[in-house]
Design an enzyme around this catalytic site. Structure first.
Site, PDB file in Angstrom:
ATOM      1  N   GLY A 238       0.786  -1.225   0.000  1.00 20.29           N
ATOM      2  CA  GLY A 238       0.000   0.000   0.000  1.00 20.29           C
ATOM      3  C   GLY A 238       0.818   1.276   0.000  1.00 20.29           C
ATOM      4  O   GLY A 238       0.274   2.358   0.217  1.00 20.29           O
ATOM      5  N   GLU A 274       5.039  -6.271   1.911  1.00 26.19           N
ATOM      6  CA  GLU A 274       4.740  -6.861   0.599  1.00 26.19           C
ATOM      7  C   GLU A 274       4.105  -5.835  -0.340  1.00 26.19           C
ATOM      8  O   GLU A 274       2.936  -5.930  -0.678  1.00 26.19           O
ATOM      9  CB  GLU A 274       3.866  -8.117   0.725  1.00 26.19           C
ATOM     10  CG  GLU A 274       2.639  -7.930   1.592  1.00 26.19           C
ATOM     11  CD  GLU A 274       1.758  -9.172   1.710  1.00 26.19           C
ATOM     12  OE1 GLU A 274       2.264 -10.286   1.523  1.00 26.19           O
ATOM     13  OE2 GLU A 274       0.568  -8.998   1.991  1.00 26.19           O
ATOM     14  N   GLY A 276       3.252  -3.851  -3.861  1.00 23.51           N
ATOM     15  CA  GLY A 276       3.062  -4.188  -5.268  1.00 23.51           C
ATOM     16  C   GLY A 276       3.263  -2.941  -6.117  1.00 23.51           C
ATOM     17  O   GLY A 276       4.300  -2.735  -6.746  1.00 23.51           O
ATOM     18  N   ARG A 277       2.270  -2.046  -6.051  1.00 25.97           N
ATOM     19  CA  ARG A 277       2.239  -0.862  -6.904  1.00 25.97           C
ATOM     20  C   ARG A 277       3.531  -0.046  -6.868  1.00 25.97           C
ATOM     21  O   ARG A 277       4.075   0.327  -7.903  1.00 25.97           O
ATOM     22  CB  ARG A 277       1.061   0.035  -6.466  1.00 25.97           C
ATOM     23  CG  ARG A 277       0.770   1.187  -7.410  1.00 25.97           C
ATOM     24  CD  ARG A 277      -0.298   2.135  -6.841  1.00 25.97           C
ATOM     25  NE  ARG A 277      -1.543   1.467  -6.511  1.00 25.97           N
ATOM     26  CZ  ARG A 277      -2.546   1.279  -7.371  1.00 25.97           C
ATOM     27  NH1 ARG A 277      -2.467   1.732  -8.598  1.00 25.97           N
ATOM     28  NH2 ARG A 277      -3.642   0.642  -6.984  1.00 25.97           N
ATOM     29  N   CYS A 352     -16.637   2.780 -27.365  1.00 23.19           N
ATOM     30  CA  CYS A 352     -17.887   3.524 -27.515  1.00 23.19           C
ATOM     31  C   CYS A 352     -18.526   3.734 -26.156  1.00 23.19           C
ATOM     32  O   CYS A 352     -19.642   3.252 -25.899  1.00 23.19           O
ATOM     33  CB  CYS A 352     -18.818   2.769 -28.439  1.00 23.19           C
ATOM     34  SG  CYS A 352     -18.036   2.350 -29.988  1.00 23.19           S
ATOM     35  N   TYR A 381      -1.090  -2.627 -11.929  1.00 22.45           N
ATOM     36  CA  TYR A 381      -2.551  -2.552 -12.021  1.00 22.45           C
ATOM     37  C   TYR A 381      -2.950  -1.838 -13.311  1.00 22.45           C
ATOM     38  O   TYR A 381      -3.759  -0.910 -13.293  1.00 22.45           O
ATOM     39  CB  TYR A 381      -3.150  -1.846 -10.805  1.00 22.45           C
ATOM     40  CG  TYR A 381      -2.738  -2.468  -9.490  1.00 22.45           C
ATOM     41  CD1 TYR A 381      -3.287  -3.674  -9.073  1.00 22.45           C
ATOM     42  CD2 TYR A 381      -1.785  -1.862  -8.682  1.00 22.45           C
ATOM     43  CE1 TYR A 381      -2.900  -4.260  -7.876  1.00 22.45           C
ATOM     44  CE2 TYR A 381      -1.394  -2.447  -7.482  1.00 22.45           C
ATOM     45  CZ  TYR A 381      -1.954  -3.643  -7.087  1.00 22.45           C
ATOM     46  OH  TYR A 381      -1.572  -4.222  -5.906  1.00 22.45           O
TER      47      TYR A 381
HETATM   48  C1  LIG Z   1      -2.786  -5.960  -3.164  1.00 26.22           C
HETATM   49  C2  LIG Z   1      -2.097  -6.421  -1.954  1.00 26.22           C
HETATM   50  C3  LIG Z   1      -0.795  -5.984  -1.676  1.00 26.22           C
HETATM   51  C4  LIG Z   1      -0.081  -4.961  -2.508  1.00 26.22           C
HETATM   52  O1  LIG Z   1      -0.704  -3.717  -2.410  1.00 26.22           O
HETATM   53  P1  LIG Z   1      -0.048  -2.429  -3.154  1.00 26.22           P
HETATM   54  O2  LIG Z   1      -1.033  -1.350  -2.886  1.00 26.22           O
HETATM   55  O3  LIG Z   1       0.039  -2.799  -4.594  1.00 26.22           O
HETATM   56  O4  LIG Z   1       1.287  -2.201  -2.543  1.00 26.22           O
HETATM   57  C5  LIG Z   1      -0.181  -6.509  -0.555  1.00 26.22           C
HETATM   58  N1  LIG Z   1      -0.802  -7.407   0.238  1.00 26.22           N
HETATM   59  C6  LIG Z   1      -2.055  -7.836  -0.002  1.00 26.22           C
HETATM   60  C7  LIG Z   1      -2.680  -8.818   0.907  1.00 26.22           C
HETATM   61  C8  LIG Z   1      -2.748  -7.363  -1.100  1.00 26.22           C
HETATM   62  O5  LIG Z   1      -4.000  -7.765  -1.325  1.00 26.22           O
END
Ligand SMILES: *Cc1c(COP(=O)(O)O)cnc(C)c1O
Length: 403
Positions: A238, A274, A276-277, A352, A381
């Site tokens: 996050g 953990e 992601g983004r 459209c 994403y």
């Molecule tokens: C989606 C998710 C993440 C990654 O979140 P980001 O906002 O992309 O950093 C980490 N842990 C869990 C459990 C998730 O569902």
């Protein structure tokens, strides 16, 4: 529209591709490696970095991240199989709501190193599946909790999942019952390692640190009540990506300092994050060409090849995707070239539906049909959350640049 949004290799490729090879996703793997290395370097050595594969599971992206990460978080049986194939031998944590018995069995067979258990039902399915394992090994479990978040730490959070009703994780009111069951030996094949919490998305470093501190303190009190050792806490992802100011990245250095402070007094605790983004958003671009420029009731629109069926991010997040225009001088036709006459142009795709807007009212004076537009921050994403089949346009190309 901003400049400095493209790396040199992305700029060169976006101009070199012929129109019929657009739109295209361009991934700069060298830039990704550099970014991942700087994130890793900013974190204390003992803090574990997992990558949440759902942000972008392209095999080349996973392989580029592998040397800088301790493992990967997967959230489905599909991701499990895919990631295990893309980065063989990498440790996997298996999370996500609604795990099926078949997915659970597949995860056990694949030897995932952590299960993030999100409900009592999941605990029973996991225990039963594990009891059928021939080997005597125990399964490492983190309990995922939907903890309340202190409102002050959430001021800058775009998407909060913690502390309000959601289908994610266990409710804190069940915490004592569930930990009591596990600590009391109710599930002999399950090894309760600690707590997982992924509570908010879009947080800055200070808020992320505050969240990590409160999750760890809450988990410590919980485990202490049951006289059992808290080995690990996973505080989730996050970390913020600012689509309005692409140059302003999450302050990994400040977060690293915060996590070092948090773990200094807890030498036995394994702390894991953990994201992601914030790892992959900056490594991807969506390059395309302006097909047409038109005016409508006092506004101007540029229609580009492709659209939000390839890059859904701006629609889901409610932002304008940052972009840069690359002018192309050639105009091979005998008729006048469509061009913008106002300063602000809305960039739309070929769908459209009025929702197919990639960026609204972008400063792009003089934009012409045939010019190229490259959208940045399209590495997370983006393609994998988009509705590719809608309207049956061709798929984009995919280029993994590795200069
Ligand atoms: C989606 C998710 C993440 C990654 O979140 P980001 O906002 O992309 O950093 C980490 N842990 C869990 C459990 C998730 O569902």
């Amino acid at each position: 529209m901003t400049s400095d949004l493209l790396t040199p290799s992305v700029r060169a490729r976006a101009l070199a591709l012929p129109p019929e090879d657009l739109p295209a996703y361009l991934y700069d793997l060298a830039a990704l490696r550099e970014h991942a290395a700087s994130v890793r370097a900013a974190l204390p050595g003992h803090v574990e970095l997992y990558y949440a594969a759902k942000a972008n599971p392209e095999p080349q992206v996973l392989a580029a991240l592998a040397p800088y990460t301790d493992g990967f978080e997967v959230s489905s049986g599909g991701e499990l199989t895919h990631v295990a194939r893309a980065v063989p031998g990498a440790p996997l944590a298996f999370g996500g709501p609604g795990k099926t018995p078949a997915e659970t069995a597949a995860a056990l067979a694949a030897g995932v190193e952590r299960f993030h258990v999100e409900s009592v039902q999941e605990l029973h399915v996991l225990a039963e599946t594990a009891s059928r394992l021939r080997s005597g090994s125990r399964v490492g479990v983190l309990l995922r909790f939907n903890l309340p978040l202190d409102a002050s730490s959430l001021k800058d959070s775009a998407l909060s999942m913690g502390g309000r009703p959601t289908p994610f994780g266990l409710d804190p009111s069940d915490a004592d019952t569930v930990v009591g069951l596990l600590a009391g030996g109710g599930f002999p094949r399950l090894d309760l390692r600690g707590v997982h919490a992924h509570l908010a998305s879009g947080l800055g470093a200070r808020a992320q640190t505050a969240v990590a501190e409160s999750v760890v303190a809450w988990a410590e009190r919980l485990f202490e009540r049951h006289g059992t050792t808290l080995h690990e806490v996973n505080v989730g992802g996050g970390m913020a990506v600012d689509y309005a100011s692409p140059g302003k990245r999450f302050d990994w250095t400040a977060y690293g300092v915060g996590l070092a402070r948090l773990t200094a007094s807890r030498p036995g605790l394994r702390l894991r994050i953990e994201p992601g983004r914030a790892l992959t958003a900056y490594c991807g671009w969506y390059a395309t060409e302006v097909l047409d420029v038109k005016h409508s009731h006092g506004e101007e629109f540029a229609v580009v090849r492709g659209g939000t069926h390839h890059l859904r991010t701006p629609v889901t997040k409610g932002h304008d995707q940052p972009c840069e225009v690359l002018p192309v001088e050639e105009w091979p036709h005998s008729w006048p070239r469509p061009r913008a006459h106002r300063d602000l142009v809305t960039l739309t795709g070929q769908l459209c539906t009025p929702k197919d807007v990639l960026a609204g009212r972008v400063p792009a004076a003089g934009l012409r049909a045939g010019d190229r537009v490259v959208f940045a921050l399209a590495g997370a994403y983006a393609w994998n959350i988009s509705h590719h089949e809608f309207l049956m346009h061709p798929r984009p190309g995919f280029h993994f640049l590795d200069a």
